[in-house]
Scaffold this motif. Sequence first.
Motif, short mmCIF file in Angstrom:
data_model
loop_
_atom_site.label_atom_id
_atom_site.label_comp_id
_atom_site.label_asym_id
_atom_site.label_seq_id
_atom_site.Cartn_x
_atom_site.Cartn_y
_atom_site.Cartn_z
N PHE A 1 -7.67 4.14 -11.09
CA PHE A 1 -8.54 3.29 -10.28
C PHE A 1 -8.39 3.70 -8.81
O PHE A 1 -7.35 4.25 -8.41
CB PHE A 1 -8.15 1.83 -10.46
N ALA A 2 -9.42 3.41 -8.03
CA ALA A 2 -9.40 3.80 -6.63
C ALA A 2 -8.09 3.39 -5.96
O ALA A 2 -7.65 2.25 -6.10
CB ALA A 2 -10.59 3.18 -5.90
N GLY A 3 -7.46 4.31 -5.28
CA GLY A 3 -6.24 4.02 -4.54
C GLY A 3 -4.96 4.29 -5.31
O GLY A 3 -3.89 4.35 -4.71
N GLU A 4 -5.04 4.51 -6.61
CA GLU A 4 -3.82 4.71 -7.40
C GLU A 4 -3.46 6.19 -7.44
O GLU A 4 -3.45 6.83 -8.50
CB GLU A 4 -3.99 4.11 -8.79
N VAL B 1 0.82 -1.20 0.00
CA VAL B 1 0.00 0.00 0.00
C VAL B 1 0.86 1.26 0.00
O VAL B 1 0.63 2.19 -0.75
CB VAL B 1 -0.95 0.00 1.21
N PRO C 1 -0.89 7.27 -15.36
CA PRO C 1 -2.26 7.52 -15.82
C PRO C 1 -3.37 6.73 -15.15
O PRO C 1 -4.52 7.12 -15.26
CB PRO C 1 -2.18 7.18 -17.32
#
Lengths: 254, 254, 254
Positions: A84-87, A69, A81
Amino acid sequence: IFSTLETKAITDMIEEALGADIVAKPDFALYSVGGRVLPHLTFANLVQLRQPTLLGRLGGRFLVPPPTVLESKSPEKALQPSVFAGECWAFQGDHGQLGIQLSRRITVTDVTIEHVDHRAALDIGSAPRHIEIWRLTEPGPRRSAPPQSSSFEMHPPPPQHQNSKETGKTVPLSSIKGIWRNGNAPVPGATLLTSFEYQIKNNTDGNVKRVQTFSIPERKQDEISTGIVVRVLSNWGHAKHTCLYRVRVHGLEQ
Amino acid sequence: IFSTLETKAITDMIEEALGADIVAKPDFALYSVGGRVLPHLTFANLVQLRQPTLLGRLGGRFLVPPPTVLESKSPEKALQPSVFAGECWAFQGDHGQLGIQLSRRITVTDVTIEHVDHRAALDIGSAPRHIEIWRLTEPGPRRSAPPQSSSFEMHPPPPQHQNSKETGKTVPLSSIKGIWRNGNAPVPGATLLTSFEYQIKNNTDGNVKRVQTFSIPERKQDEISTGIVVRVLSNWGHAKHTCLYRVRVHGLEQ
Amino acid sequence: IFSTLETKAITDMIEEALGADIVAKPDFALYSVGGRVLPHLTFANLVQLRQPTLLGRLGGRFLVPPPTVLESKSPEKALQPSVFAGECWAFQGDHGQLGIQLSRRITVTDVTIEHVDHRAALDIGSAPRHIEIWRLTEPGPRRSAPPQSSSFEMHPPPPQHQNSKETGKTVPLSSIKGIWRNGNAPVPGATLLTSFEYQIKNNTDGNVKRVQTFSIPERKQDEISTGIVVRVLSNWGHAKHTCLYRVRVHGLEQ
Ligand SMILES: [K+]
Ligand SMILES: [K+]
Ligand SMILES: [K+]
């Protein structure tokens, strides 16, 4: 429902939109073309990792893969680019600064900020709100040695810490805020190009988009940039952390 | 063909669909927000790798990069969003079980399964068909030691095996099927939330989609989940292996 | 603007286009299903990396993360689906050859070439222009030892060089061009399947697309391929380098 011609037109629009990455402008901050994080101009309180669980401490066949994480929260995420959630680049609180070395020498004309779609977000409140963009005219650090004392936690942490204790330190935010709110430049000679508010959630007209492009005033398009500094000054209400998903920098090559 | 207003409306729809990852719901299994594979609840027969070719054994300038196919078949693939052909958790036969630790404590309301589009798939028969979803209410293993005897090949294999022999062992499927078909819970206390059939290939009406969301019955939305177990019980006809491309878990945070 | 039915139809088209990766055909060169670069048939002048900056040499807290630009320019990039700017196999000049081992034995029916969208490209001139596709009927090298003398710089470089000097060598292009322009096969027994011109920039009718599929003449669909060789013979004007973003190989399984 649609005729063959209409269907083809829609398919072409889809293909175009996909290929052009929505904005349809070159991105001089993009990691894959050479955009890079400037560590000496990048700081924020690190996000506190989850405590290692009992599960995480059990070895052998039951070993849970070490969580990556923290890795996925590196500031480079904001130059890559995938949204997505969390990136994203995540940091504690609502203040963070990201220094970016651009891939080319350009006159900056626009900056694009994007966040995960509010419908797919776990916490839309962690979206950045008030943002400043500063122009750098030299890529490197002006100092040849680390500062003797710093009120900031550098990000990424020094190498010797990376595999040991990875929980963030609490740094008095007041001192950071004090510096930033006085309009102090991140380095001598840096110029404030623009400040704006990133919007969240579509309104009823559907006019607020996830990908938002902000123009630099023409009078500020008077000098070449080798980099920029992005300052996040507030978020949309999350009490603990802020996520910067992607910053794109557009402009004219010199 | 379309007016300016229509074109803009279509472009907005494209941008929305792209941003919302089609389903437009948070995914609590997503790796980048903290979803993790639970190894002690994940097993299947490993996919047999291609035999090393003569080419693969030649060294020096002619060395072919070591194939990373096994790596790309790790169960984490099912928690990651890319669904290009091959970006899946692949296992031998048509039976596999995936334990997932969710990123938050939620009441599970829906589960989404997706496969590569049938037009881009090399073998659509490897798509999963009958699937069970079980609720976990504790994240960790209940046992502090590995089981003394197991009829399953654990996945991933223990570390000492990872760089040596990577071909899968043949485990008698009958024993696995025996356990699973009796409706036995993967761990004591786990609850069967739903079972369903993932569909392949669009019918003539185009109503069957690659991304399929299955609701949990309301009466099963009565307890908080810390994880789920996905059991694949059959596939669409491939004699040798099954591929699970992505599992999303939706719900309400507690 | 659109009715509910029309909106649903458009959304379905978007979802279909996304899932099918535009071309809607299996890609037997795709890395994630087992396509691989054949190093002994892959060469080009390496792209010269940026000189290490003063910044790059400063250690400690100011260490800039080592650039991974070279890594991102490996020929495997052409077998991977991401086509954001820079995610390509880049080589000096306008001549390069890529050998690909296919994931299955197929009769090749079409080949797809794609480049980053011209609106998002930093230098559209680096797009490939004239391309030849050769059929291989054996996957491995015909020789059991490295050639005693070679006029090409192999790519990737031998392992002992990978972590030392990474700037490209200048190889006399004339010798390469001489060989290629005589229609010489890359290996004995290889057959020229087709040659074509990849187009850039949409014309006013919008008919030129980023993703272009080229058919193999039926009379050349007479033998099974285990691999192909892609030869780039020219680009769209960039004086220094050429970028090959993605090659897909379509066909019928045997
Ligand atoms: K990102
Ligand atoms: K996946
Ligand atoms: K690529």
